[in-house]
Structures are given as C-alpha cells and as structure tokens.
Design a protein around this motif. Sequence first.
Motif, PDB file in Angstrom:
ATOM      1  N   ASN A  79       0.833  -1.211   0.000  1.00  0.00           N
ATOM      2  CA  ASN A  79       0.000   0.000   0.000  1.00  0.00           C
ATOM      3  C   ASN A  79       0.867   1.261   0.000  1.00  0.00           C
ATOM      4  O   ASN A  79       0.562   2.248  -0.688  1.00  0.00           O
ATOM      5  N   ASP A  83       1.158   4.375  -2.812  1.00  0.00           N
ATOM      6  CA  ASP A  83       1.102   5.804  -2.484  1.00  0.00           C
ATOM      7  C   ASP A  83       2.379   6.519  -2.914  1.00  0.00           C
ATOM      8  O   ASP A  83       2.333   7.657  -3.415  1.00  0.00           O
ATOM      9  N   GLU A 110      -2.864  16.789  -2.765  1.00  0.00           N
ATOM     10  CA  GLU A 110      -2.996  15.335  -2.926  1.00  0.00           C
ATOM     11  C   GLU A 110      -1.774  14.626  -2.353  1.00  0.00           C
ATOM     12  O   GLU A 110      -1.909  13.572  -1.708  1.00  0.00           O
ATOM     13  N   ALA A 113      -2.058  14.388   1.343  1.00  0.00           N
ATOM     14  CA  ALA A 113      -3.023  13.352   1.735  1.00  0.00           C
ATOM     15  C   ALA A 113      -2.378  11.967   1.632  1.00  0.00           C
ATOM     16  O   ALA A 113      -2.575  11.100   2.492  1.00  0.00           O
ATOM     17  N   LEU A 114      -1.573  11.768   0.589  1.00  0.00           N
ATOM     18  CA  LEU A 114      -0.884  10.486   0.418  1.00  0.00           C
ATOM     19  C   LEU A 114       0.160  10.280   1.510  1.00  0.00           C
ATOM     20  O   LEU A 114       0.342   9.162   2.016  1.00  0.00           O
ATOM     21  N   GLN A 115       0.849  11.359   1.878  1.00  0.00           N
ATOM     22  CA  GLN A 115       1.837  11.264   2.953  1.00  0.00           C
ATOM     23  C   GLN A 115       1.175  10.900   4.277  1.00  0.00           C
ATOM     24  O   GLN A 115       1.709  10.078   5.042  1.00  0.00           O
ATOM     25  N   GLU A 116       0.015  11.480   4.538  1.00  0.00           N
ATOM     26  CA  GLU A 116      -0.724  11.139   5.763  1.00  0.00           C
ATOM     27  C   GLU A 116      -1.186   9.680   5.720  1.00  0.00           C
ATOM     28  O   GLU A 116      -1.168   8.979   6.740  1.00  0.00           O
ATOM     29  N   ASN A 117      -1.576   9.236   4.529  1.00  0.00           N
ATOM     30  CA  ASN A 117      -2.025   7.855   4.388  1.00  0.00           C
ATOM     31  C   ASN A 117      -0.878   6.882   4.640  1.00  0.00           C
ATOM     32  O   ASN A 117      -1.061   5.817   5.252  1.00  0.00           O
ATOM     33  N   SER A 119       1.729   7.425   6.597  1.00  0.00           N
ATOM     34  CA  SER A 119       1.973   7.431   8.047  1.00  0.00           C
ATOM     35  C   SER A 119       0.930   6.591   8.776  1.00  0.00           C
ATOM     36  O   SER A 119       1.246   5.864   9.720  1.00  0.00           O
ATOM     37  N   LEU A 120      -0.316   6.681   8.318  1.00  0.00           N
ATOM     38  CA  LEU A 120      -1.390   5.903   8.934  1.00  0.00           C
ATOM     39  C   LEU A 120      -1.191   4.408   8.686  1.00  0.00           C
ATOM     40  O   LEU A 120      -1.420   3.587   9.585  1.00  0.00           O
ATOM     41  N   THR A 121      -0.739   4.061   7.476  1.00  0.00           N
ATOM     42  CA  THR A 121      -0.477   2.650   7.157  1.00  0.00           C
ATOM     43  C   THR A 121       0.622   2.091   8.048  1.00  0.00           C
ATOM     44  O   THR A 121       0.522   0.966   8.560  1.00  0.00           O
TER      45      THR A 121
END
Length: 266
Positions: A79, A83, A110, A113-117, A119-121
């Motif tokens: 994932n 990203d 965008e 948002a991908l960088q936050e995603n 970090s969340l992953t």
Amino acid sequence: MIKFDNNNAGSLLQQVQQKQSSLMEKLASGKQVNSAADGPAAQLIIDRLTSQTEGSRQAISNAYDGISLAQVAESGLANITDDANRIRELTVQAGNGALNDSDRQALQSEISALQENISLTVEQTNFAGKPLLSGGQDISFLVGSSSGNNINVETNNVTDSISDLLSIDVTNAESRQQALDIADASLEAIGGFRGDLGATQNQFASAARVLTESSINSESARSRIQDLDYAQATSDMAAAQVQGQASLSVQAQANQQQGQVLALLS
C-alpha cells in the motif's frame, strides 16, 4: 488318601483368560502397546516419537503464523508503494512548466493526503498487537521440534527510511528539484523491505514442508510400533476363545471325575 489336583487345568484356564483380557484391551484401543507393561522399550520409543510429532505440529503452526505475519507486513508495504508511486507521478507532473502556483498547490494537497495515508499505514500495520512497520526489531518464530531452529522476521522502521518522502513539497522550487530523487530512493528502500519479507516467507514455507514430512515419518514410525494388527489380533482372539472353551471342558471333566471317585469312596 487319594488327592485330586486341578491346578494344571486351572492354571491353563487362567492364562487363557489373561490372554483374552489383553487381546480385548488391544482390540478396544486399537493399540498393540497400551502401557509400558506391554513393552517397556517400545513404550519409550513411542513416547519419544509422540513428543517429536507433537513438537513438529506446533512448529508447523508457528511457521504458518510467521508467514501470515510477513504477509501482513508485506501488504502494508504494498500500500505504501502504491502511495509512493503516486507521489512520484505527482512530483513529475509538478515539473510541468505550464503549471502555475495554484496548480502546484492542488498537486501538493494530494501529495500531503498520500503522505498522511503512508503514516497511517505504518501506524496501523500490526499483527497480534505487534507493530510491523515501525518496530525496528526482529520477531522470532521457533520452527523446529528442538530449540535453536528459529526464523526471524525483521520489522523495519519504515518512517525513518522514507522520512524525506513524507516531507516532499512540490510548491517549493528548490524542493521540487530533489523530490524525484527522494521518491526514487524511497521506493527502492520499500522494495528492499518487501524483498526481505518475501525471502522470509519462502523460508517459513520451506521449513513447514520439511516439518510436515518429518511429522508424517515420525507418525508412521510410531504407528508401526504402537498400532494393532487387527487381522492378527482377531485371529489370536478366536484361538484364545477355543483354548478357553477347551480348558473349561477339561476342568469340568476333572471336577466330574473327582466327584465320582469321592462318591464311590463314600
């Protein structure tokens, strides 16, 4: 004084009854060896093989747990790869001279948002409460019936390895010049982590195959020693029943003859 002795007949009958009892126990359990009394050496070997078989079964379970853990970690990295590839694509797009600041700000939104995603992953990828992409420690699995047969799954601190990717800002001209190299380096690092996990999964799979074969062989060896030959046991039981009936007949005749002699004497 005349003395009648039925000890021989009684002893034979007792032996036959004991044999019948032993055969019935074996037929009921399906085992040739039910206790150490049936064969001390055989029971010792059976216990050893049982321990080895049960240990191998648990080790196989450990190996498959290791595969599952590595798969979860690899899925999280997959994932992140998606990203990161999208961030790279947006970075290349940001280098288009036809774009204005507003366009690049939209691209950066965008990217953020991908960088936050990502970090969340990293934060949420775990197995049984163990972090897989932020721990930075090995998780060890015993994949043998004895100590020392371990396979370790390396958990990397992904955030530290791709920290530059998480700070890319394509609205800044200077940062934009380095962003592509940062994205490529980050993708290479992630690819290396995924490759290591793939190799580890293959290690676990190989260990599971070896353990399965070993467990089958140990189980077969134990079965040859412990399990009952039903055809032979059934034949022995039939013979014992005939012997028992014959012994009863002999004893009955002896008792009858003893009674007749005593009647004559009286």
